[in-house]
Write a protein that holds these residues in place. Structure first.
Motif, PDB file in Angstrom:
ATOM      1  N   SER A  43       0.945  -1.166   0.074  1.00  0.00           N
ATOM      2  CA  SER A  43      -0.064  -0.011  -0.029  1.00  0.00           C
ATOM      3  C   SER A  43       0.881   1.221  -0.150  1.00  0.00           C
ATOM      4  N   THR A  44       0.134   2.276  -0.364  1.00  0.00           N
ATOM      5  CA  THR A  44       0.900   3.654  -0.403  1.00  0.00           C
ATOM      6  C   THR A  44       1.441   4.074   1.013  1.00  0.00           C
ATOM      7  N   THR A  45       0.505   3.566   2.170  1.00  0.00           N
ATOM      8  CA  THR A  45       0.824   3.698   3.592  1.00  0.00           C
ATOM      9  C   THR A  45       1.943   3.228   3.917  1.00  0.00           C
ATOM     10  N   THR A  46       2.287   1.884   3.436  1.00  0.00           N
ATOM     11  CA  THR A  46       3.399   1.064   3.735  1.00  0.00           C
ATOM     12  C   THR A  46       4.517   1.914   3.053  1.00  0.00           C
ATOM     13  N   ILE A  47       4.570   2.186   2.077  1.00  0.00           N
ATOM     14  CA  ILE A  47       5.809   3.240   1.312  1.00  0.00           C
ATOM     15  C   ILE A  47       6.019   4.434   2.044  1.00  0.00           C
ATOM     16  N   LEU A  48       5.032   5.097   2.790  1.00  0.00           N
ATOM     17  CA  LEU A  48       5.241   6.408   3.450  1.00  0.00           C
ATOM     18  C   LEU A  48       5.831   5.980   4.678  1.00  0.00           C
ATOM     19  N   ARG A  49       5.342   4.884   5.212  1.00  0.00           N
ATOM     20  CA  ARG A  49       6.121   4.349   6.599  1.00  0.00           C
ATOM     21  C   ARG A  49       7.596   4.046   6.236  1.00  0.00           C
ATOM     22  N   PHE A  50       7.883   3.485   4.968  1.00  0.00           N
ATOM     23  CA  PHE A  50       9.047   3.080   4.621  1.00  0.00           C
ATOM     24  C   PHE A  50      10.045   4.226   4.738  1.00  0.00           C
ATOM     25  N   CYS A  51       9.549   5.424   3.983  1.00  0.00           N
ATOM     26  CA  CYS A  51      10.191   6.454   3.660  1.00  0.00           C
ATOM     27  C   CYS A  51      10.590   7.161   5.153  1.00  0.00           C
ATOM     28  N   ARG A  52       9.685   7.260   5.974  1.00  0.00           N
ATOM     29  CA  ARG A  52       9.868   7.792   7.458  1.00  0.00           C
ATOM     30  C   ARG A  52      11.091   6.994   8.260  1.00  0.00           C
ATOM     31  N   LYS A  53      10.953   5.929   8.091  1.00  0.00           N
ATOM     32  CA  LYS A  53      12.104   4.866   8.558  1.00  0.00           C
ATOM     33  C   LYS A  53      13.468   5.299   7.851  1.00  0.00           C
ATOM     34  N   ASN A  54      13.453   5.866   6.819  1.00  0.00           N
ATOM     35  CA  ASN A  54      14.760   6.030   6.326  1.00  0.00           C
ATOM     36  C   ASN A  54      14.935   7.575   6.264  1.00  0.00           C
ATOM     37  N   GLY A  55      14.343   8.269   7.309  1.00  0.00           N
ATOM     38  CA  GLY A  55      14.633   9.796   7.406  1.00  0.00           C
ATOM     39  C   GLY A  55      14.057  10.453   6.741  1.00  0.00           C
ATOM     40  N   CYS A  56      13.135  10.197   5.852  1.00  0.00           N
ATOM     41  CA  CYS A  56      12.506  11.214   5.009  1.00  0.00           C
ATOM     42  C   CYS A  56      10.988  11.291   5.396  1.00  0.00           C
ATOM     43  N   GLU A  57      10.425  12.567   5.091  1.00  0.00           N
ATOM     44  CA  GLU A  57       9.125  12.944   5.620  1.00  0.00           C
ATOM     45  C   GLU A  57       8.121  12.425   4.463  1.00  0.00           C
ATOM     46  N   GLY A  58       8.512  12.031   3.315  1.00  0.00           N
ATOM     47  CA  GLY A  58       7.377  11.707   2.495  1.00  0.00           C
ATOM     48  C   GLY A  58       8.358  10.922   1.270  1.00  0.00           C
ATOM     49  N   PHE A  59       7.389  10.623   0.403  1.00  0.00           N
ATOM     50  CA  PHE A  59       8.258  10.113  -0.877  1.00  0.00           C
ATOM     51  C   PHE A  59       8.914  10.753  -1.765  1.00  0.00           C
ATOM     52  N   SER A  60       8.361  12.168  -1.965  1.00  0.00           N
ATOM     53  CA  SER A  60       9.325  12.883  -2.806  1.00  0.00           C
ATOM     54  C   SER A  60      10.779  13.102  -2.221  1.00  0.00           C
TER      55      SER A  60
END
Length: 245
Positions: A43-60
């Protein structure tokens, strides 16, 4: 791009996402979030959570980070092997690797036979592992052919040690399935605890180093595997010596 701590924090879906991105960095850097969600089946939610775990606020922001990594890696395709070694040993000091090795020792110690399986570079190390364990008094063999005839009675009191970097090799998963059906206990030594092989095994020893590819070849260091094989074999030997006293 990804730290040890970030990789260790990933759940199963995030790990599959990580594996896709590391193998398709140039493509993922220009995808929309829904395109990435579709090809990775998350899901897009999983991607956003993944991004946050990698120190990013969002996918962009994550894509910007990914593009910068690609630019920086153009001149540094192959890392110094010392980086991979230090990456692994830092994890052994802070994780529960010793506990997992001891669990493997407790499983191997009473077994009648130890079978090693793997393919490619993992197969070479499986053959080495069988020789090393046998040299220390634990009868072990490397089985390359999944259809090699082994009587069921031999497998009922055996341990299979399966080696795979990705944990997704279909040859090795098929081999594990056959051996488990006949009663062998499986220990997986692989790079991720969320892989297919890890889910099939009775015990998994993950070592978490950054997977590296060069012109289609997997050049991920195998030094952690050598360490785990030799350490486990020595600990089994020590336990047998103590038991015989």
């Amino acid at each position: 791009m990804f730290t040890n701590e970030e990789i260790a924090s990933f759940n199963e879906l995030e790990t599959s996402l990580y594996q896709y991105i590391t193998k398709n960095m140039e493509k993922a850097a220009y995808m929309r979030i829904r395109e990435l969600a579709e090809v990775t089946h998350v899901s897009t939610t999983t991607i956003l959570r993944f991004c946050r775990k990698n120190g990013c606020e969002g996918f962009s922001e994550f894509k910007v980070k990914l593009k910068m990594h690609l630019e920086n890696s153009e001149t540094t395709i192959i890392k110094d092997s010392r980086h991979a070694v230090s990456e692994f040993f830092e994890r052994t000091l802070s994780g529960n690797l010793d506990e997992r090795i001891q669990k493997a020792v407790d499983i191997i110690h009473p077994a009648d036979h130890v079978l090693f399986i793997g393919i490619g570079s993992s197969g070479i190390l499986a053959e080495y592992g069988a020789r090393y364990f046998s040299s220390l008094g634990t009868f072990s063999v490397y089985i390359k052919d999944p259809y090699y005839p082994i009587h069921t009675r031999m497998l009922e009191h055996s341990v299979t040690i399966a080696l795979s970097v990705s944990g997704e090799n279909r040859y090795t998963t098929a081999h594990i399935h056959q051996l488990k059906e006949k009663g062998s206990t499986v220990i997986a030594i692989t790079n991720s605890k969320h892989s297919t092989i890890a889910s099939m095994a009775d015990l998994t020893i993950p070592y978490y180093v950054t997977e590296e590819m060069y012109e289609g070849a997997n050049i991920t260091t195998q030094i952690p595997v050598l360490y785990l094989l030799e350490t486990t074999a020595r600990e089994v030997y020590k336990k047998k010596q103590a038991h015989d006293v």
